[in-house]
Scaffold this active site. Structure first.
Site, PDB file in Angstrom:
ATOM      1  N   LYS A  46       0.860  -1.184   0.000  1.00 61.09           N
ATOM      2  CA  LYS A  46       0.000   0.000   0.000  1.00 61.09           C
ATOM      3  C   LYS A  46       0.897   1.234   0.000  1.00 61.09           C
ATOM      4  CE  LYS A  46      -2.507  -0.503   3.794  1.00 61.09           C
ATOM      5  NZ  LYS A  46      -3.609   0.049   4.598  1.00 61.09           N
ATOM      6  N   ASN A  72     -13.779   3.742  -3.483  1.00 57.12           N
ATOM      7  CA  ASN A  72     -13.063   3.830  -2.202  1.00 57.12           C
ATOM      8  C   ASN A  72     -12.495   5.215  -1.996  1.00 57.12           C
ATOM      9  OD1 ASN A  72      -9.890   3.866  -1.804  1.00 57.12           O
ATOM     10  ND2 ASN A  72     -10.303   2.972  -3.834  1.00 57.12           N
ATOM     11  N   ALA A  73     -12.465   5.571  -0.717  1.00 63.57           N
ATOM     12  CA  ALA A  73     -11.798   6.814  -0.311  1.00 63.57           C
ATOM     13  C   ALA A  73     -11.067   6.488   0.991  1.00 63.57           C
ATOM     14  CB  ALA A  73     -12.805   7.929  -0.120  1.00 63.57           C
ATOM     15  N   ILE A  74     -10.139   5.528   0.883  1.00 58.97           N
ATOM     16  CA  ILE A  74      -9.391   5.099   2.071  1.00 58.97           C
ATOM     17  C   ILE A  74      -8.591   6.283   2.624  1.00 58.97           C
ATOM     18  CG2 ILE A  74      -7.552   3.550   2.887  1.00 58.97           C
ATOM     19  CD1 ILE A  74      -9.901   1.908   2.126  1.00 58.97           C
ATOM     20  N   GLY A  75      -8.082   7.121   1.719  1.00 57.51           N
ATOM     21  CA  GLY A  75      -7.330   8.300   2.171  1.00 57.51           C
ATOM     22  C   GLY A  75      -5.919   7.966   2.610  1.00 57.51           C
ATOM     23  N   LEU A  76      -5.324   6.963   1.955  1.00 58.68           N
ATOM     24  CA  LEU A  76      -3.919   6.604   2.207  1.00 58.68           C
ATOM     25  C   LEU A  76      -3.649   6.253   3.673  1.00 58.68           C
ATOM     26  CD1 LEU A  76      -1.995   9.231   0.004  1.00 58.68           C
ATOM     27  CD2 LEU A  76      -2.454   6.834  -0.534  1.00 58.68           C
ATOM     28  N   CYS A 133      -3.371   9.595  -6.443  1.00 63.24           N
ATOM     29  CA  CYS A 133      -4.443   9.182  -5.532  1.00 63.24           C
ATOM     30  C   CYS A 133      -5.523  10.256  -5.488  1.00 63.24           C
ATOM     31  CB  CYS A 133      -3.903   8.956  -4.132  1.00 63.24           C
ATOM     32  SG  CYS A 133      -5.211   8.497  -2.988  1.00 63.24           S
ATOM     33  N   THR A 196      -7.388   4.864  -9.818  1.00 69.87           N
ATOM     34  CA  THR A 196      -8.857   4.914  -9.866  1.00 69.87           C
ATOM     35  C   THR A 196      -9.363   6.208 -10.519  1.00 69.87           C
ATOM     36  OG1 THR A 196      -8.792   5.831  -7.651  1.00 69.87           O
ATOM     37  CG2 THR A 196      -9.197   3.467  -7.838  1.00 69.87           C
ATOM     38  N   GLY A 274      -6.439  -5.513  -8.681  1.00 68.06           N
ATOM     39  CA  GLY A 274      -6.733  -4.873  -7.407  1.00 68.06           C
ATOM     40  C   GLY A 274      -8.079  -5.307  -6.872  1.00 68.06           C
TER      41      GLY A 274
HETATM   42  C1  LIG Z   1      -9.311  -0.344  -1.413  1.00 68.06           C
HETATM   43  C2  LIG Z   1      -8.314   0.218  -2.362  1.00 68.06           C
HETATM   44  C3  LIG Z   1      -7.141   0.790  -1.877  1.00 68.06           C
HETATM   45  C4  LIG Z   1      -6.190   1.318  -2.757  1.00 68.06           C
HETATM   46  N1  LIG Z   1      -5.047   1.854  -2.270  1.00 68.06           N
HETATM   47  C5  LIG Z   1      -4.097   2.321  -3.129  1.00 68.06           C
HETATM   48  C6  LIG Z   1      -2.853   2.799  -2.634  1.00 68.06           C
HETATM   49  O1  LIG Z   1      -2.559   2.798  -1.435  1.00 68.06           O
HETATM   50  N2  LIG Z   1      -1.962   3.275  -3.570  1.00 68.06           N
HETATM   51  C7  LIG Z   1      -2.212   3.280  -4.913  1.00 68.06           C
HETATM   52  O2  LIG Z   1      -1.348   3.684  -5.704  1.00 68.06           O
HETATM   53  N3  LIG Z   1      -3.382   2.777  -5.396  1.00 68.06           N
HETATM   54  C8  LIG Z   1      -4.317   2.314  -4.540  1.00 68.06           C
HETATM   55  N4  LIG Z   1      -5.481   1.788  -5.036  1.00 68.06           N
HETATM   56  C9  LIG Z   1      -5.711   1.768  -6.503  1.00 68.06           C
HETATM   57  C10 LIG Z   1      -5.356   0.387  -7.103  1.00 68.06           C
HETATM   58  O3  LIG Z   1      -3.984   0.084  -6.922  1.00 68.06           O
HETATM   59  C11 LIG Z   1      -5.688   0.334  -8.611  1.00 68.06           C
HETATM   60  O4  LIG Z   1      -4.947   1.329  -9.280  1.00 68.06           O
HETATM   61  C12 LIG Z   1      -7.177   0.570  -8.909  1.00 68.06           C
HETATM   62  O5  LIG Z   1      -7.988  -0.023  -7.929  1.00 68.06           O
HETATM   63  C13 LIG Z   1      -7.576   0.055 -10.297  1.00 68.06           C
HETATM   64  O6  LIG Z   1      -7.374  -1.346 -10.404  1.00 68.06           O
HETATM   65  P1  LIG Z   1      -8.564  -2.428 -10.163  1.00 68.06           P
HETATM   66  O7  LIG Z   1      -9.716  -1.996 -11.010  1.00 68.06           O
HETATM   67  O8  LIG Z   1      -7.958  -3.736 -10.545  1.00 68.06           O
HETATM   68  O9  LIG Z   1      -8.894  -2.365  -8.702  1.00 68.06           O
HETATM   69  C14 LIG Z   1      -6.437   1.260  -4.164  1.00 68.06           C
HETATM   70  C15 LIG Z   1      -7.611   0.672  -4.645  1.00 68.06           C
HETATM   71  C16 LIG Z   1      -8.540   0.155  -3.778  1.00 68.06           C
HETATM   72  C17 LIG Z   1      -9.781  -0.487  -4.342  1.00 68.06           C
END
Ligand SMILES: Cc1cc2nc3c(=O)[nH]c(=O)nc-3n(C[C@H](O)[C@H](O)[C@H](O)COP(=O)(O)O)c2cc1C
Length: 313
Positions: A46, A72-76, A133, A196, A274
């Protein structure tokens, strides 16, 4: 994994082209109880920031079944650099596959500090810069303008003496090719496409946004065709430029082997997963097996022979 699946990403050898996307495997500790990490070519951690972050309050993840997506809006949320280096990284590095460290920050200095620490650890063959992000107030500041991205990379590149630099781009821009070009010219060894998409879901009874932060990042099948298009456009632009192509990690809505094969044909060297891991953490096993059979059916001895091989109409 058979040798036909071996992939080279900017000189880093991956057993399979499949990569667990940033933020979707936590700090990796829980993964081996459900999936042998050897099924994956690499796992991206992450995103790590300099200081610990609690992230946004709930709701910060919602399912959108009718859209075939997740918001999602985990917010890092993360433990911060110091705890990551002390507790999480040594454990992750023993997982049995390549670990890629993801970096996020609010300033150039943040990114450089984390990049230097990751490089000096000697445990991460590559880092991925999250400049994309959409879930923090400033997470996109370097990911929206080619000039800002260049300013960041010019400082981060020298901090990575032995570590490959992957830049993860945002789809929330007008010209993805301009962003890719800026990243490559400033020294990126590889690109990840895409993060995203900025999106909102509204509860029609309360008339309020469903996520506590208002907007969030859309992922999953809903964004897949857009991600394929962006991989395709950036790959074609690089080919037209005549320079050596920088490898692309194609990411966005890959749920099955057909989705992964599309990414390869569009120009991806490796394929991220992801949202699929939230639906079924064992999915990469079936995807790897499907890809392997597809490569053989296409009469190829290596999956790399199919990179960018979509036929024109
Ligand atoms: C719950 C969640 C947490 C994520 N956290 C990060 C993150 O910490 N850093 C990041 O670069 N992308 C983060 N992403 C984005 C994913 O790495 C990915 O770019 C995005 O979800 C698109 O791929 P997918 O459709 O296969 O999920 C997160 C996505 C999700 C769903």
């Amino acid at each position: 994994m058979p040798s036909s699946m071996t992939t080279h990403l900017a000189g880093v050898q991956l057993r399979t082209p499949l990569i667990a996307a940033a933020g979707t495997c936590g700090y990796i500790a829980e993964l081996p109880s459900v999936l042998d990490p050897a099924c994956l070519g690499a796992i991206v951690t992450k995103s790590i920031t300099r200081e610990p972050r609690e992230g946004n309050p709930p709701w910060r993840i919602i399912d959108l079944p009718h859209t075939s997506g997740m918001l999602n809006a985990i917010g890092l949320a993360n433990v911060g650099l110091e705890r990551f280096m002390r507790e999480k990284l040594p454990a992750a590095a023993g997982a049995g596959t390549v670990i890629i460290g993801s970096i996020a920050g609010n300033s150039i200095d943040d990114y450089v500090t984390i990049a230097r620490a990751f490089d000096e650890s000697g445990l991460l063959p590559a880092v991925e810069l999250n400049v994309s992000c959409p879930n923090t107030s400033d997470g996109l500041q370097f990911g929206e303008h080619p000039r800002k991205l260049t300013e960041l990379l010019v400082e981060v590149r020298p901090a990575l003496a032995r570590t490959k630099l992957i830049v993860k781009l945002s789809p929330n821009v007008g010209d993805i090719i301009a962003m890719a070009r800026a990243a490559i010219e400033a020294g990126a060894d590889a690109l990840t496409l895409i993060n995203t998409l900025s999106a909102i879901a509204i509860d029609v009874e309360t008339r309020r946004p469903r996520l506590s932060r208002g907007s969030g990042g859309l992922s999953g099948p809903a964004i897949h065709p857009l991600a394929v298009r962006m991989v395709h456009d950036v790959h074609c632009a690089m080919m037209r430029g005549g320079a050596d192509a920088v490898p692309i990690i194609g990411l966005g809505g890959v749920m099955n082997w057909q989705d992964a094969a599309e990414m390869i044909l569009a120009g991806a060297t490796a394929v991220g997963m992801g949202t699929a891991l939230f639906v079924d953490p064992t999915a990469p096993r079936a995807v790897a097996s499907g890809l392997e059979k597809w490569v053989a059916r296409q009469g190829c001895s290596s999956i790399s022979q199919l990179i960018g091989q979509v036929r024109s109409l």
